[in-house]
Design a protein around this motif. Sequence first.
Motif, PDB file in Angstrom:
ATOM      1  N   SER A 156     -23.039  26.123 -20.863  1.00 28.27           N
ATOM      2  CA  SER A 156     -24.066  25.104 -21.157  1.00 28.27           C
ATOM      3  C   SER A 156     -25.461  25.685 -20.982  1.00 28.27           C
ATOM      4  CB  SER A 156     -23.867  23.901 -20.240  1.00 28.27           C
ATOM      5  OG  SER A 156     -24.176  24.264 -18.896  1.00 28.27           O
ATOM      6  N   ASP A 157     -26.470  24.892 -21.375  1.00 28.71           N
ATOM      7  CA  ASP A 157     -27.860  25.334 -21.226  1.00 28.71           C
ATOM      8  C   ASP A 157     -28.227  25.525 -19.767  1.00 28.71           C
ATOM      9  OD1 ASP A 157     -28.084  25.255 -23.941  1.00 28.71           O
ATOM     10  OD2 ASP A 157     -29.039  23.261 -24.008  1.00 28.71           O
ATOM     11  N   SER A 158     -27.484  24.834 -18.896  1.00 29.65           N
ATOM     12  CA  SER A 158     -27.791  24.950 -17.466  1.00 29.65           C
ATOM     13  C   SER A 158     -26.968  26.041 -16.791  1.00 29.65           C
ATOM     14  CB  SER A 158     -27.549  23.605 -16.775  1.00 29.65           C
ATOM     15  OG  SER A 158     -26.192  23.215 -16.942  1.00 29.65           O
ATOM     16  N   GLY A 159     -26.155  26.807 -17.581  1.00 27.90           N
ATOM     17  CA  GLY A 159     -25.401  27.926 -17.013  1.00 27.90           C
ATOM     18  C   GLY A 159     -24.051  27.556 -16.442  1.00 27.90           C
ATOM     19  N   VAL A 160     -23.475  26.456 -16.911  1.00 24.48           N
ATOM     20  CA  VAL A 160     -22.138  26.070 -16.436  1.00 24.48           C
ATOM     21  C   VAL A 160     -21.108  26.595 -17.444  1.00 24.48           C
ATOM     22  CG1 VAL A 160     -20.590  24.200 -15.844  1.00 24.48           C
ATOM     23  CG2 VAL A 160     -23.034  24.043 -15.279  1.00 24.48           C
ATOM     24  N   VAL A 161     -20.199  27.506 -16.954  1.00 24.57           N
ATOM     25  CA  VAL A 161     -19.155  28.098 -17.798  1.00 24.57           C
ATOM     26  C   VAL A 161     -17.897  27.241 -17.680  1.00 24.57           C
ATOM     27  CG1 VAL A 161     -17.745  30.127 -18.273  1.00 24.57           C
ATOM     28  CG2 VAL A 161     -20.103  30.403 -17.459  1.00 24.57           C
ATOM     29  N   LEU A 162     -17.262  26.908 -18.839  1.00 22.17           N
ATOM     30  CA  LEU A 162     -16.042  26.099 -18.851  1.00 22.17           C
ATOM     31  C   LEU A 162     -14.928  26.899 -19.530  1.00 22.17           C
ATOM     32  CD1 LEU A 162     -14.559  23.399 -18.382  1.00 22.17           C
ATOM     33  CD2 LEU A 162     -15.339  22.701 -20.669  1.00 22.17           C
ATOM     34  N   GLY A 163     -13.768  27.113 -18.790  1.00 26.64           N
ATOM     35  CA  GLY A 163     -12.624  27.823 -19.368  1.00 26.64           C
ATOM     36  C   GLY A 163     -11.943  26.986 -20.428  1.00 26.64           C
ATOM     37  N   VAL A 164     -11.717  27.588 -21.609  1.00 24.36           N
ATOM     38  CA  VAL A 164     -11.116  26.864 -22.727  1.00 24.36           C
ATOM     39  C   VAL A 164      -9.683  27.352 -22.997  1.00 24.36           C
ATOM     40  CG1 VAL A 164     -11.307  26.335 -25.187  1.00 24.36           C
ATOM     41  CG2 VAL A 164     -13.365  26.447 -23.755  1.00 24.36           C
ATOM     42  N   THR A 195     -12.358  36.671 -17.089  1.00 25.50           N
ATOM     43  CA  THR A 195     -11.010  36.531 -17.645  1.00 25.50           C
ATOM     44  C   THR A 195     -10.562  35.098 -17.434  1.00 25.50           C
ATOM     45  OG1 THR A 195     -10.460  38.830 -17.176  1.00 25.50           O
ATOM     46  CG2 THR A 195      -8.619  37.327 -17.552  1.00 25.50           C
ATOM     47  N   VAL A 196     -10.257  34.444 -18.534  1.00 26.99           N
ATOM     48  CA  VAL A 196      -9.811  33.054 -18.459  1.00 26.99           C
ATOM     49  C   VAL A 196      -8.286  33.065 -18.318  1.00 26.99           C
ATOM     50  CG1 VAL A 196      -9.798  30.800 -19.561  1.00 26.99           C
ATOM     51  CG2 VAL A 196     -11.720  32.379 -19.936  1.00 26.99           C
ATOM     52  N   THR A 197      -7.784  32.467 -17.258  1.00 26.27           N
ATOM     53  CA  THR A 197      -6.343  32.457 -16.975  1.00 26.27           C
ATOM     54  C   THR A 197      -5.802  31.047 -17.041  1.00 26.27           C
ATOM     55  OG1 THR A 197      -6.713  32.243 -14.602  1.00 26.27           O
ATOM     56  CG2 THR A 197      -6.549  34.479 -15.488  1.00 26.27           C
ATOM     57  N   ALA A 198      -4.448  30.991 -17.204  1.00 27.55           N
ATOM     58  CA  ALA A 198      -3.788  29.685 -17.221  1.00 27.55           C
ATOM     59  C   ALA A 198      -3.848  29.064 -15.840  1.00 27.55           C
ATOM     60  CB  ALA A 198      -2.344  29.834 -17.670  1.00 27.55           C
ATOM     61  N   VAL A 199      -3.755  27.786 -15.820  1.00 25.83           N
ATOM     62  CA  VAL A 199      -3.809  27.067 -14.549  1.00 25.83           C
ATOM     63  C   VAL A 199      -2.527  27.328 -13.774  1.00 25.83           C
ATOM     64  CG1 VAL A 199      -3.996  24.805 -13.456  1.00 25.83           C
ATOM     65  CG2 VAL A 199      -5.268  25.298 -15.559  1.00 25.83           C
ATOM     66  N   LYS A 238     -11.252  24.783 -15.818  1.00 24.43           N
ATOM     67  CA  LYS A 238     -12.127  24.840 -14.646  1.00 24.43           C
ATOM     68  C   LYS A 238     -13.507  25.339 -15.084  1.00 24.43           C
ATOM     69  CE  LYS A 238      -9.019  23.541 -11.698  1.00 24.43           C
ATOM     70  NZ  LYS A 238      -8.528  24.394 -10.615  1.00 24.43           N
ATOM     71  N   SER A 239     -14.533  25.047 -14.232  1.00 24.23           N
ATOM     72  CA  SER A 239     -15.913  25.440 -14.560  1.00 24.23           C
ATOM     73  C   SER A 239     -16.483  26.336 -13.474  1.00 24.23           C
ATOM     74  CB  SER A 239     -16.799  24.203 -14.744  1.00 24.23           C
ATOM     75  OG  SER A 239     -16.852  23.450 -13.526  1.00 24.23           O
ATOM     76  N   LEU A 240     -17.512  27.084 -13.868  1.00 22.54           N
ATOM     77  CA  LEU A 240     -18.188  28.005 -12.956  1.00 22.54           C
ATOM     78  C   LEU A 240     -19.680  27.951 -13.267  1.00 22.54           C
ATOM     79  CD1 LEU A 240     -18.131  30.355 -10.872  1.00 22.54           C
ATOM     80  CD2 LEU A 240     -17.909  31.908 -12.835  1.00 22.54           C
ATOM     81  N   ALA A 258     -17.382  36.314  -9.111  1.00 22.34           N
ATOM     82  CA  ALA A 258     -16.068  35.939  -9.661  1.00 22.34           C
ATOM     83  C   ALA A 258     -15.828  36.675 -10.978  1.00 22.34           C
ATOM     84  CB  ALA A 258     -15.995  34.435  -9.874  1.00 22.34           C
ATOM     85  N   THR A 259     -14.570  37.053 -11.187  1.00 15.08           N
ATOM     86  CA  THR A 259     -14.196  37.739 -12.436  1.00 15.08           C
ATOM     87  C   THR A 259     -13.195  36.936 -13.248  1.00 15.08           C
ATOM     88  OG1 THR A 259     -12.444  38.928 -11.288  1.00 15.08           O
ATOM     89  CG2 THR A 259     -14.597  40.018 -11.449  1.00 15.08           C
ATOM     90  N   THR A 260     -12.672  35.826 -12.687  1.00 14.99           N
ATOM     91  CA  THR A 260     -11.697  35.006 -13.408  1.00 14.99           C
ATOM     92  C   THR A 260     -12.095  33.548 -13.315  1.00 14.99           C
ATOM     93  OG1 THR A 260     -10.287  34.733 -11.466  1.00 14.99           O
ATOM     94  CG2 THR A 260      -9.819  36.617 -12.915  1.00 14.99           C
ATOM     95  N   ILE A 261     -11.590  32.807 -14.275  1.00 10.13           N
ATOM     96  CA  ILE A 261     -11.785  31.366 -14.288  1.00 10.13           C
ATOM     97  C   ILE A 261     -10.565  30.758 -14.943  1.00 10.13           C
ATOM     98  CG2 ILE A 261     -13.056  31.478 -16.477  1.00 10.13           C
ATOM     99  CD1 ILE A 261     -14.625  29.015 -15.570  1.00 10.13           C
ATOM    100  N   GLU A 262     -10.035  29.674 -14.413  1.00  6.79           N
ATOM    101  CA  GLU A 262      -8.859  29.037 -14.973  1.00  6.79           C
ATOM    102  C   GLU A 262      -9.243  28.138 -16.136  1.00  6.79           C
ATOM    103  OE1 GLU A 262      -6.867  26.928 -11.914  1.00  6.79           O
ATOM    104  OE2 GLU A 262      -6.110  28.739 -10.916  1.00  6.79           O
ATOM    105  N   VAL A 263      -8.293  27.965 -17.043  1.00  3.81           N
ATOM    106  CA  VAL A 263      -8.495  27.051 -18.165  1.00  3.81           C
ATOM    107  C   VAL A 263      -8.758  25.650 -17.609  1.00  3.81           C
ATOM    108  CG1 VAL A 263      -7.426  25.976 -20.180  1.00  3.81           C
ATOM    109  CG2 VAL A 263      -7.080  28.417 -19.734  1.00  3.81           C
TER     110      VAL A 263
END
Length: 482
Positions: free
Chosen positions: A72-80, A101-105, A41-43, A34-39
Amino acid sequence: MKKIITLFVLLFAVVALAACGKVEVSEVNIKNTATTIEVGKSLTLEVEVLPADAADKKVTYTSDKPEFATVSDSGVVLGVAEGVVVITAKAGKISDTISLTVTAVEEEEIEVASVELTFAKTSLDIDETLQATVVVLPSEAPQAVVYKSSKPAVATVSETGLVKAIAAGEVVITATAGTKSKTVTLTVKEAEVIIPDVTSIVLTFPELTVEKGATLQALAKVLPALAVQTVVYSSSDSSIATISESGLLTALKAGEVTITATAVGGLTSEVTIEVTDSSVISLENLKSRINQIANSYNTSLTGFIKMKAALGDDVLNTEFAYNYSETGINELMYKQVGTTESHIYVKDQKVYMLENAVKGQSPLSPSEETMLKQQYGVSAFTSQMLNYAKDESFFLNLSLEGEAEGIYTFALNLETYDGATFDLAGKDAISLEVTAIDGAISKIELKIANSNGTNGSTSIEFLGLGVPTIPFPSDLILYPAN
């Protein structure tokens, strides 16, 4: 004691042996594609640490821009927030990165469920406008509306839903939002016009005097403008002037005539028109016309004159065409036909003479030029033939004797005139005949009746001013030089 020492040595040997066989991390791979993540949302990152038997496979995670995304320490990415962030996964001394790339919802579009189209009324007059009212449900659905008229020739509808009536008939207006539509049928009718009564009528003509044979167009203004504009014209004397249904007046003979315009309801307007007839030579205009002719020929540098002199049966006809400046003759033609026939032509400062078939050519000298101007010139001619125009007493003594075919005869009742003596008892008399054609003087003839029984007369035909066509012979060059 010996046993304790032996055990310690054995333990040290085991630890040393273990330390000498530890496996280091050689490769770290983030396997997410994945190259994108929505605000919001987590990956979860999927990380591979190689080799599999590495001694320390613990992975630590960092974000270069926590304001865009955290990990997070466990590797969970959260879009801000919207932006680009690089996440690093590290095991031992080896690391790997992933750019996100963090995108709008993306909001889920709500479909249109229904469209309501209404008008304040369904009938309107031509040129009237009517605004459409549209409700799109649900309110969260897109509110864009497209309007359409089934008959633009009857009524048009704008992008904002404003309907304008064009012509009588029925038209269907459609409002579409999304996949939903609503139609309303409107009726366009002719506007009811209330015709007011006529309050005034004014009749005018461009001129109040018109020449016999000419026409004038009447203009009748009926008020108010919405009243019936029908006008009936009439003439008080149709022998003087007639007027057509459209108001075109035709002048028939001299006199005064009253033209009446009558509007619907009986209101009228009248104008008196004077019809003149310039072909009637009156004492009032004779003097001005003779003076006008004399002055024109005295001052004009071009012209064409015909004259006739008669003494008994001997008639001498003369034509004179001239075109010269004050300083010299440009072209001149003098022709005299009677007992003898003679011609004089002047062109290019040469004189060509023809008398009874005898030709001659000579240069034009200054004295000849002066003589030609004096003998055949306009000033000398008019001063002799129209000398009567200078004397007020001449006009005071004129009287209209009669009229025959446009010829008007005026008798000169005086015993002496300009040094000449006339014996009235011996029937010496002088008269003036004026011939009018199309309202203009075409000929003035002076007639003298002598006591010895011979009649002498001189007439002048005025053919207008301007540069005439001078009929020079084509063989002037063949005239022999003197």
